[in-house]
Design an enzyme around this catalytic site. Structure first.
Site, PDB file in Angstrom:
ATOM      1  N   GLU A  91      -3.400  -3.074 -30.043  1.00  0.00           N
ATOM      2  CA  GLU A  91      -3.955  -3.669 -28.831  1.00  0.00           C
ATOM      3  C   GLU A  91      -5.420  -4.040 -29.006  1.00  0.00           C
ATOM      4  O   GLU A  91      -6.144  -3.385 -29.749  1.00  0.00           O
ATOM      5  CB  GLU A  91      -3.879  -2.651 -27.687  1.00  0.00           C
ATOM      6  CG  GLU A  91      -2.461  -2.275 -27.328  1.00  0.00           C
ATOM      7  CD  GLU A  91      -2.404  -1.190 -26.268  1.00  0.00           C
ATOM      8  OE1 GLU A  91      -3.458  -0.794 -25.730  1.00  0.00           O
ATOM      9  OE2 GLU A  91      -1.287  -0.737 -25.976  1.00  0.00           O
ATOM     10  N   CYS A 104     -12.783  -5.272 -27.380  1.00  0.00           N
ATOM     11  CA  CYS A 104     -12.495  -3.932 -27.892  1.00  0.00           C
ATOM     12  C   CYS A 104     -11.370  -4.066 -28.920  1.00  0.00           C
ATOM     13  O   CYS A 104     -10.306  -4.600 -28.605  1.00  0.00           O
ATOM     14  CB  CYS A 104     -12.069  -3.042 -26.727  1.00  0.00           C
ATOM     15  SG  CYS A 104     -11.585  -1.395 -27.241  1.00  0.00           S
ATOM     16  N   CYS A 111      -2.676   6.438 -34.250  1.00  0.00           N
ATOM     17  CA  CYS A 111      -3.818   7.271 -34.636  1.00  0.00           C
ATOM     18  C   CYS A 111      -3.321   8.655 -34.997  1.00  0.00           C
ATOM     19  O   CYS A 111      -2.461   9.200 -34.299  1.00  0.00           O
ATOM     20  CB  CYS A 111      -4.812   7.367 -33.479  1.00  0.00           C
ATOM     21  SG  CYS A 111      -6.313   8.295 -33.905  1.00  0.00           S
ATOM     22  N   CYS A 115      -5.731  13.513 -30.092  1.00  0.00           N
ATOM     23  CA  CYS A 115      -6.531  14.049 -28.993  1.00  0.00           C
ATOM     24  C   CYS A 115      -5.590  14.184 -27.788  1.00  0.00           C
ATOM     25  O   CYS A 115      -4.769  13.307 -27.532  1.00  0.00           O
ATOM     26  CB  CYS A 115      -7.695  13.112 -28.678  1.00  0.00           C
ATOM     27  SG  CYS A 115      -8.831  12.930 -30.080  1.00  0.00           S
ATOM     28  N   CYS A 118      -5.267  11.306 -25.130  1.00  0.00           N
ATOM     29  CA  CYS A 118      -5.258   9.910 -25.592  1.00  0.00           C
ATOM     30  C   CYS A 118      -3.842   9.456 -25.897  1.00  0.00           C
ATOM     31  O   CYS A 118      -3.132  10.056 -26.694  1.00  0.00           O
ATOM     32  CB  CYS A 118      -6.149   9.751 -26.819  1.00  0.00           C
ATOM     33  SG  CYS A 118      -6.079   8.088 -27.511  1.00  0.00           S
ATOM     34  N   CYS A 340      -6.231   2.671 -23.427  1.00  0.00           N
ATOM     35  CA  CYS A 340      -5.839   2.467 -24.812  1.00  0.00           C
ATOM     36  C   CYS A 340      -4.435   3.003 -25.084  1.00  0.00           C
ATOM     37  O   CYS A 340      -4.138   4.150 -24.797  1.00  0.00           O
ATOM     38  CB  CYS A 340      -6.856   3.173 -25.684  1.00  0.00           C
ATOM     39  SG  CYS A 340      -6.546   2.953 -27.384  1.00  0.00           S
TER      40      CYS A 340
HETATM   41  N1  SAH Z   1     -11.003   7.207 -32.597  1.00  0.00           N
HETATM   42  C1  SAH Z   1     -12.238   6.686 -32.076  1.00  0.00           C
HETATM   43  C2  SAH Z   1     -12.140   5.305 -31.431  1.00  0.00           C
HETATM   44  C3  SAH Z   1     -10.955   5.053 -30.514  1.00  0.00           C
HETATM   45  S1  SAH Z   1     -10.908   5.921 -28.983  1.00  0.00           S
HETATM   46  C4  SAH Z   1     -12.852   7.697 -31.126  1.00  0.00           C
HETATM   47  O1  SAH Z   1     -12.214   8.687 -30.824  1.00  0.00           O
HETATM   48  O2  SAH Z   1     -13.976   7.511 -30.714  1.00  0.00           O
HETATM   49  C5  SAH Z   1     -12.205   5.216 -28.032  1.00  0.00           C
HETATM   50  C6  SAH Z   1     -12.611   6.057 -26.834  1.00  0.00           C
HETATM   51  O3  SAH Z   1     -11.616   6.006 -25.816  1.00  0.00           O
HETATM   52  C7  SAH Z   1     -12.782   7.516 -27.187  1.00  0.00           C
HETATM   53  O4  SAH Z   1     -13.968   8.029 -26.666  1.00  0.00           O
HETATM   54  C8  SAH Z   1     -11.552   8.114 -26.541  1.00  0.00           C
HETATM   55  O5  SAH Z   1     -11.706   9.457 -26.318  1.00  0.00           O
HETATM   56  C9  SAH Z   1     -11.413   7.297 -25.289  1.00  0.00           C
HETATM   57  N2  SAH Z   1     -10.121   7.440 -24.615  1.00  0.00           N
HETATM   58  C10 SAH Z   1      -8.923   7.655 -25.172  1.00  0.00           C
HETATM   59  N3  SAH Z   1      -7.957   7.769 -24.237  1.00  0.00           N
HETATM   60  C11 SAH Z   1      -8.558   7.607 -23.037  1.00  0.00           C
HETATM   61  C12 SAH Z   1      -8.080   7.602 -21.672  1.00  0.00           C
HETATM   62  N4  SAH Z   1      -6.811   7.762 -21.381  1.00  0.00           N
HETATM   63  N5  SAH Z   1      -8.996   7.398 -20.698  1.00  0.00           N
HETATM   64  C13 SAH Z   1     -10.289   7.217 -20.996  1.00  0.00           C
HETATM   65  N6  SAH Z   1     -10.787   7.185 -22.255  1.00  0.00           N
HETATM   66  C14 SAH Z   1      -9.943   7.394 -23.270  1.00  0.00           C
END
Ligand code: SAH
Length: 358
Positions: A91, A104, A111, A115, A118, A340
């Site tokens: 995406e 973005c 990934c 996390c 996420c 995301c």
């Molecule tokens: N792996 C990298 C880049 C991709 S995630 C990183 O972790 O920074 C980019 C950002 O989006 C990260 O800060 C992540 O924690 C956040 N993110 C992921 N899922 C999310 C969600 N459901 N709501 C808000 N932010 C989210």
């Protein structure tokens, strides 16, 4: 075999042209057509002799990843789903604002970091993207944005954030190659201060990035003010510890003397309480940094809720009262599943559904 010239840096293009018996200045011309003018056909490359264009078309191609779906939000945000050759999907998001336009982009299909909040991590990991697949997202969005949103005045400069699917520092070579082309004044010409890489802090790769001749801004995904809570939310804490990540980030040379951003996703009743804000103050006080609070973009598959408005306000207040620079990310494109991984997951389950029904 047909070589995709899109995605090659100038040195690789020069080598390609040398093999064809062509001088280096031709490589430079094609380089500008590929990344500054974003031509998709050799035929459009007007200052290249016709015979050479024909030869290029025989031996090579200019290919961007294929758009499988677009979702338009009422706020102007457009979410793209790209289908890659091996069936993987990724995406990208286009976010228009009054004073700038942001893209973005993703660096991995899925990934591996998992996390807890996420969706991309929940959906799993497929593979690293190639340089052309990373750059192709930017080229596609820029080209289409010029059509749907023609006000491309210089006051609305492009920003690129590497905050889509995947962990960029786990795909170092392809990502950094793409960043070089994005920042090259002869190519995409995005100034380094308008390019931000977001990472959980893969330490060896972060150390390497600091030594690159041209570097983007840095955003660190923190999400917790102490190691115990961070470990619950982000398994990578086991490997690269909070304090070490912050120490490394503070040494990172930000373009034009800017500050490191710490991203902190607020999860209801999990990391959004006043005590967490106070702990974050103690952790970051005295560092040259800023905090970006991100209210969770919730989804059915995510086992956390969004913070209340009061919790976000209280959290913000505690940081700013302690002179920690803080901003709150405005949600964009909520009507189109812009969190995301949401679009990718929805497509994947829609495609699986008929099979499961049989
Ligand atoms: N792996 C990298 C880049 C991709 S995630 C990183 O972790 O920074 C980019 C950002 O989006 C990260 O800060 C992540 O924690 C956040 N993110 C992921 N899922 C999310 C969600 N459901 N709501 C808000 N932010 C989210």
């Amino acid at each position: 075999m047909s070589t995709n010239l899109f995605g090659l840096e100038l040195d690789a293009l020069t080598a390609h042209f040398k093999a064809l018996g062509e001088p280096p200045y031709r490589a430079r011309q094609i380089y500008a057509w590929l990344y500054a003018k974003r031509a998709r056909r050799f035929d459009a490359m007007a200052n290249v002799p016709k015979a050479l264009r024909a030869r290029l078309a025989e031996t090579g191609e200019v290919r961007w990843p294929e758009v499988a779906d677009r979702q338009h939000s009422t706020d102007g945000t457009v979410k793209y789903l790209f289908r890659l050759d091996d069936g993987a999907s990724i995406e990208s998001v286009y976010i228009p604002e009054a004073r700038r336009r942001t893209i973005c982009i993703s660096t991995q299909a899925g990934c591996p970091l998992k996390c807890a909040f996420c969706l991309t991590g929940i959906a799993g990991y497929k593979r690293n993207l190639k340089t052309w697949e990373i750059l192709g997202q930017v080229a596609t969005v820029m080209t289409e944005a010029a059509e749907i949103d023609p006000d491309g005045s210089p006051e609305r400069a492009w920003n690129v954030v590497v905050m889509g699917m995947g962990e960029p520092l786990l795909n170092y070579d392809a990502t950094v190659s793409a960043l070089r082309v994005l920042m090259d004044p002869e190519a995409f010409a995005i100034t380094p201060k308008r390019l931000t890489l977001s990472t959980v802090g893969i330490l060896p790769a972060l150390e390497k990035l600091m030594l690159e001749p041209v570097r983007p801004n840095l955003a660190i995904s923190l999400h917790a003010p102490n190691p115990a809570l961070r470990r619950e939310l982000m398994p990578i804490e086991e490997k690269y510890r909070l304090e070490d990540v912050i120490a490394a980030a503070q040494r990172y040379p930000i373009p034009r003397g800017g500050r490191v951003t710490y991203e902190y996703v607020l999860l209801r009743d999990t990391n959004d309480r006043p005590q967490h804000a106070r702990e974050l103050v103690r952790l970051l006080r005295g560092t040259h940094s800023k905090v970006n609070l991100i209210p969770l973009n919730p989804a059915a598959e995510i086992p956390f809720g969004a913070p209340s408005r009061a919790a976000v306000e209280a959290f913000t207040g505690i940081l700013s009262d302690a002179d920690v620079a803080v901003s709150v990310r405005r949600p964009r494109g909520q009507d189109i599943l812009a969190a995301c991984g949401q679009l990718h997951l929805k497509k994947a389950s829609a495609e699986r559904a008929p099979v499961a029904a049989r």
